[in-house]
Design an enzyme around this catalytic site. Structure first.
Site, PDB file in Angstrom:
ATOM      1  N   MET A   7       0.841  -1.197   0.000  1.00 14.37           N
ATOM      2  CA  MET A   7       0.000   0.000   0.000  1.00 14.37           C
ATOM      3  C   MET A   7       0.876   1.246   0.000  1.00 14.37           C
ATOM      4  O   MET A   7       1.616   1.498   0.948  1.00 14.37           O
ATOM      5  CB  MET A   7      -0.912  -0.013   1.234  1.00 14.37           C
ATOM      6  CG  MET A   7      -1.883  -1.191   1.222  1.00 14.37           C
ATOM      7  SD  MET A   7      -3.002  -1.205   2.648  1.00 14.37           S
ATOM      8  CE  MET A   7      -4.083   0.161   2.243  1.00 14.37           C
ATOM      9  N   GLY A   9      -0.435   4.298  -0.324  1.00 12.85           N
ATOM     10  CA  GLY A   9      -1.230   5.457   0.061  1.00 12.85           C
ATOM     11  C   GLY A   9      -1.944   6.064  -1.129  1.00 12.85           C
ATOM     12  O   GLY A   9      -2.652   7.056  -1.003  1.00 12.85           O
ATOM     13  N   GLY A  10      -1.752   5.480  -2.308  1.00 13.45           N
ATOM     14  CA  GLY A  10      -2.432   5.966  -3.508  1.00 13.45           C
ATOM     15  C   GLY A  10      -3.757   5.231  -3.689  1.00 13.45           C
ATOM     16  O   GLY A  10      -4.032   4.221  -3.042  1.00 13.45           O
ATOM     17  N   VAL A  11      -4.566   5.731  -4.616  1.00 12.69           N
ATOM     18  CA  VAL A  11      -5.908   5.172  -4.757  1.00 12.69           C
ATOM     19  C   VAL A  11      -5.873   3.744  -5.342  1.00 12.69           C
ATOM     20  O   VAL A  11      -6.702   2.904  -4.962  1.00 12.69           O
ATOM     21  CB  VAL A  11      -6.819   6.116  -5.586  1.00 12.69           C
ATOM     22  CG1 VAL A  11      -6.349   6.232  -7.019  1.00 12.69           C
ATOM     23  CG2 VAL A  11      -8.252   5.684  -5.513  1.00 12.69           C
ATOM     24  N   ASP A  12      -4.913   3.469  -6.226  1.00 15.10           N
ATOM     25  CA  ASP A  12      -4.906   2.140  -6.855  1.00 15.10           C
ATOM     26  C   ASP A  12      -4.635   1.028  -5.856  1.00 15.10           C
ATOM     27  O   ASP A  12      -5.355   0.021  -5.809  1.00 15.10           O
ATOM     28  CB  ASP A  12      -3.861   2.099  -7.981  1.00 15.10           C
ATOM     29  CG  ASP A  12      -4.132   3.145  -9.058  1.00 15.10           C
ATOM     30  OD1 ASP A  12      -3.160   3.711  -9.594  1.00 15.10           O
ATOM     31  OD2 ASP A  12      -5.320   3.390  -9.343  1.00 15.10           O
ATOM     32  N   MET A  32       5.893   0.267   2.465  1.00 16.31           N
ATOM     33  CA  MET A  32       7.347   0.242   2.546  1.00 16.31           C
ATOM     34  C   MET A  32       7.843   1.637   2.893  1.00 16.31           C
ATOM     35  O   MET A  32       7.466   2.608   2.248  1.00 16.31           O
ATOM     36  CB  MET A  32       7.951  -0.168   1.190  1.00 16.31           C
ATOM     37  CG  MET A  32       7.496  -1.532   0.706  1.00 16.31           C
ATOM     38  SD  MET A  32       8.377  -2.056  -0.804  1.00 16.31           S
ATOM     39  CE  MET A  32       7.817  -0.808  -1.957  1.00 16.31           C
ATOM     40  N   CYS A 104      12.606  -1.278  -8.740  1.00 18.69           N
ATOM     41  CA  CYS A 104      11.846  -1.361  -7.489  1.00 18.69           C
ATOM     42  C   CYS A 104      10.883  -2.542  -7.538  1.00 18.69           C
ATOM     43  O   CYS A 104      10.769  -3.306  -6.587  1.00 18.69           O
ATOM     44  CB  CYS A 104      11.095  -0.053  -7.251  1.00 18.69           C
ATOM     45  SG  CYS A 104      10.207  -0.005  -5.690  1.00 18.69           S
ATOM     46  N   GLY A 128      -1.215  -2.356  -6.671  1.00 20.24           N
ATOM     47  CA  GLY A 128      -2.248  -1.632  -7.413  1.00 20.24           C
ATOM     48  C   GLY A 128      -1.899  -1.430  -8.873  1.00 20.24           C
ATOM     49  O   GLY A 128      -2.459  -0.564  -9.527  1.00 20.24           O
ATOM     50  N   CYS A 201       9.143   8.515  -7.519  1.00 15.46           N
ATOM     51  CA  CYS A 201       8.702   8.793  -6.147  1.00 15.46           C
ATOM     52  C   CYS A 201       9.735   9.524  -5.314  1.00 15.46           C
ATOM     53  O   CYS A 201       9.383  10.302  -4.441  1.00 15.46           O
ATOM     54  CB  CYS A 201       8.266   7.518  -5.436  1.00 15.46           C
ATOM     55  SG  CYS A 201       9.605   6.382  -4.986  1.00 15.46           S
TER      56      CYS A 201
END
Lengths: 357, 395
Positions: A7, A9-12, A32, A104, A128, A201
């Site tokens: 996760m 923190g994004g919507v996907d 992470m 990544c 996501g 990111c």
């Protein structure tokens, strides 16, 4: 089934977790932590960027609480530094244009994080990503573009192996973005309207050159900008500031627009020329992954994508020794860039890919 | 609400981080929340009612410490008590020329950060080193003391490893040179019998939520005659030592918790000590490459801190939590980062040993069955983590 969801923190990834939880799976949300939020440079600048900041971790945690799943933060700072950031800096200093997201995915998410999932007795790791996995009758896994072709992220997933695909899940890969946001609104997730992060990111302002200079001050090796004949047209402050096909920031004045054709890091030279010279019909690639697990015996007709925002172009590819491949496009492609990935598609299916030499 | 249908049973082994409310505490607090809402400073009936509740709580806390009620200052917790003690005493003594402060390397962040803040404002701070035993050598203090030492602050029991410092001896040494002695007893209150006269200290901090009282409550005991300049300014509550309208229902809870703790202390110490010893021995026997951190004695009876070779505590904590077992590593305040515990680091333990440490801290709810379950779950979890090379075996 117990599933770990990465996760961000994004919507996907939030909707991915929510859908799996709705389906009754034993979902564990994991975020992470990739870099020390407090880290600043000697001059007090924030050394790292936005994704997976405290705010992103907060969003992930809140979504987890909303959908009723446990949430953990795993500290991958040193792994991220080692696999992703160091590689990013090294590539730029070598005059190449890297794709950290692919590293990544294959070295952090579907390696380290997948191991964590195993440690926590989870069968799968979900993200996501807009991508789809299918298993054929013989048990082999196939990777396909996401259903939403404006959001497809398979370009960054070409390195996934059969073992990784066997344990991967992409719960939103068969949906389009609007539907994903609709789910988020339905579930009242606070991230439903959160904008997608567009940049790498850890470099949120998009100034990769400045980032590289902070990480590797020795990269600031001035040199010359030359034309195809070797004539010096100008100077530059470091080859890391350039990418193939770049037009702006050359510091040159000329009658016709000039583009970066080639970067020669050893000589600290940037070669420029007219747009026509940017086309290349062939390339070679290294560290090639074949998703099926087996390289093809001979030349294979495919469509090949050489940038995230590039329409895959018809080509043929042949596997060479030591995990390499050579590829010939039907028509020359603009700005074939060392360091980027070349991904081989058969229609919507990802056959594999490698790093452009 | 967090779904717990995938975890059948939960075992809480993190009592040094915090404790649940004793049922009697909760009951009395709810009563007070509803019925005792006056401002304790008011002259009228409602104020008197509030004041009476505070007086009763104050007496109970004094009873836990072998002190007099007039010597108790209510605070919002251990951190505030430490801040008032250290900042308050340091400021009061500045005028006399005493600007040297001494503390230990294994203190809680509440003490260490306060010392750092005072150092930035011109105080000279000496930090006494620890060794692998986690117990301070009194000679170190003797060597460090000077004629301008204002205050020495050494914790009674360490929150991470549970070792108990020779406070009476240290306080006496400090007094020889005219320095005040403060002890953070946040982890010993309710676990060990406390007697401020016997300890010979001048200032002592406690926190309610470590002995089944509410979070947001604490107390500072100070010997009559000790001068403090309180860091938080305002009204004259707590005899001018801690301003602010008192949170009466919470402090009622603190008082009841102190009373309950005092009464069951001896019995619980014996019971928990036996459970802790069995847990510790069981893990050391069943998990190869495990060892205890810090001396076995003197320790509070409920704590054991172990290092497990070849695994990172982050993975252990999560794996254990998924199995319904709640423990911690480092202190609660610093988990979430991979910073090694400053306590273990100060004890000179290797980096690998600090990164693979976990703390079990037992309490009222724990039973023999809990211990059996942990001893059954931990070894296979460790084996699995060790077999995953990216998870275990990091340098």
């Amino acid at each position: 089934m117990r599933i770990v969801v990465a996760m961000s923190g994004g919507v996907d990834s939030s909707v991915a977790a929510a859908l799996l939880a709705e389906q009754g799976h034993d979902v564990i949300g994991v975020s992470m932590q990739l870099y020390d939020q407090g880290q600043t440079t000697a001059t007090g600048q924030k050394a790292f960027g936005t994704c997976c900041t405290i705010d992103d971790l907060y969003d992930a945690r809140r979504v987890a609480a909303t959908i009723g799943i446990p949430h953990y933060i795993v500290n991958f700072e040193s792994q991220f530094g080692e696999h992703v950031v160091s590689n990013f800096v090294r590539e730029y200093v070598s005059g190449r244009t890297p794709i950290p997201c692919s590293h990544c995915n294959s070295e952090l998410k579907f390696a380290e994080l997948l191991d964590r999932a195993t440690a926590y007795d989870a069968d799968q790791l979900a993200t996501g990503h807009y991508a789809r996995i299918e298993q054929d009758a013989s048990g082999r896994y196939h990777l396909f573009r996401g259903a939403d072709n404006t959001k497809d992220q398979t370009y960054f997933l070409f390195s996934l192996t059969q073992q990784q695909l066997a344990r991967a899940a992409f719960p939103v890969g068969h949906l389009d973005k609007d539907t994903v946001r609709a789910h988020a609104h339905r579930l009242q997730l606070r991230v439903a309207s959160k904008p997608d992060s567009q940049e790498i990111c850890f470099v949120p302002d998009g100034d990769y050159a400045a980032f590289v200079e902070r990480q590797a001050p020795e990269a600031l090796r001035a040199g010359t900008v030359v034309d195809g004949g070797g004539k010096v047209l100008g100077t530059h402050g470091g080859v890391h500031r350039f990418t193939i096909g770049q037009r702006k920031g050359l510091g040159l004045s000329s009658r016709e627009p000039l583009y970066v054709l080639e970067i020669k890091p050893d000589a600290a030279q940037v070669v420029v020329g007219p747009k026509e010279a940017l086309g290349r019909a062939a390339l070679t690639a290294s560290t090639v992954n074949w998703v099926s697990g087996a390289a093809p015996a001979d030349w294979l007709r495919i469509s090949a994508q050489i940038r995230h925002r590039h329409a895959a172009a018809p080509a043929r590819v042949r596997a060479n020794d030591e995990g390499r491949a050579e590829l010939e496009f039907d028509a020359p492609q603009t700005a074939v860039t060392p360091g980027q990935a070349v991904v081989f598609y058969d229609g919507d299916e990802v056959l594999g890919g490698g790093w452009i030499d | 609400m967090l779904r717990s249908r995938f975890v059948a049973m939960r075992i809480y082994l993190d009592h040094n981080a915090t404790t649940p409310l004793d049922p009697l505490v909760a009951e009395r607090m709810v009563e007070a929340l509803r019925e005792v809402w006056g401002n304790a400073s008011s002259v009228h009936h409602f104020g008197q009612q509030a004041k009476a509740a505070l007086d009763e709580a104050r007496g109970a806390v004094a009873g836990l410490l072998g002190a007099d009620a007039s010597e108790i200052v209510f605070t919002c917790g251990g951190t505030e008590s430490d801040n008032i003690a250290i900042r308050g005493a340091a400021e009061a003594l500045e005028a006399s020329g005493r600007r040297h402060l001494i503390t230990s390397a294994i203190e809680h962040e509440a003490v260490l950060s306060t010392m750092t803040a005072l150092a930035r404002r011109g105080a000279r701070v000496t930090i006494l080193p620890a060794d692998a035993s986690g117990i301070l050598a009194p000679d170190r203090l003797r060597e460090a003391l000077t004629d301008d030492t204002a205050l020495v602050s050494v914790m009674h029991a360490n929150n991470e490893i549970g070792t108990v410092q020779p406070i009476a001896e240290l306080a006496a040494i400090a007094h020889e040179r005219g320095a005040l002695f403060h002890t953070d007893a946040v982890q010993s209150a309710g676990k060990l019998p406390l007697d401020v006269r016997g300890l010979g200290v001048d200032l002592l901090s406690i926190a309610g939520h470590k002995f089944y009282g509410p979070k947001g409550t604490g107390a500072l005991w100070l010997r009559r005659g000790v001068r403090l300049i309180p860091p938080m300014t305002g009204g004259r509550q707590e005899r001018n030592r801690r301003a602010g309208t008192e949170n009466v229902p919470a402090l009622v809870g603190l008082g009841v918790a102190a009373d309950v703790a005092n009464r069951k202390l001896a019995r619980e110490a014996g019971r928990l000590g036996a459970l802790r010893d069995r847990l510790e021995a069981g893990i050391l026997a069943a998990v190869p490459g495990s060892e205890r951190n810090g001396a076995a004695a003197p320790r509070v009876p409920n704590t054991t801190n172990l290092s497990i070779d070849g695994v990172e505590s982050e993975s252990l904590l999560i794996g254990l939590d998924l199995a319904g077992i709640a423990v911690s590593s480092g202190s609660a305040c610093s988990s979430g980062t991979l910073e090694p515990s400053h306590v273990l680091k100060a004890m000179g333990l290797s980096h690998g040993r600090t990164l693979g440490s976990i703390r079990f801290s037992l309490g009222t709810s724990n039973t023999d069955a809990d211990i059996d379950h942990v001893i059954a779950v931990l070894p296979p979890l460790v084996a699995k983590l060790r077999s995953l090379t990216t998870v275990g075996g990091r340098k």
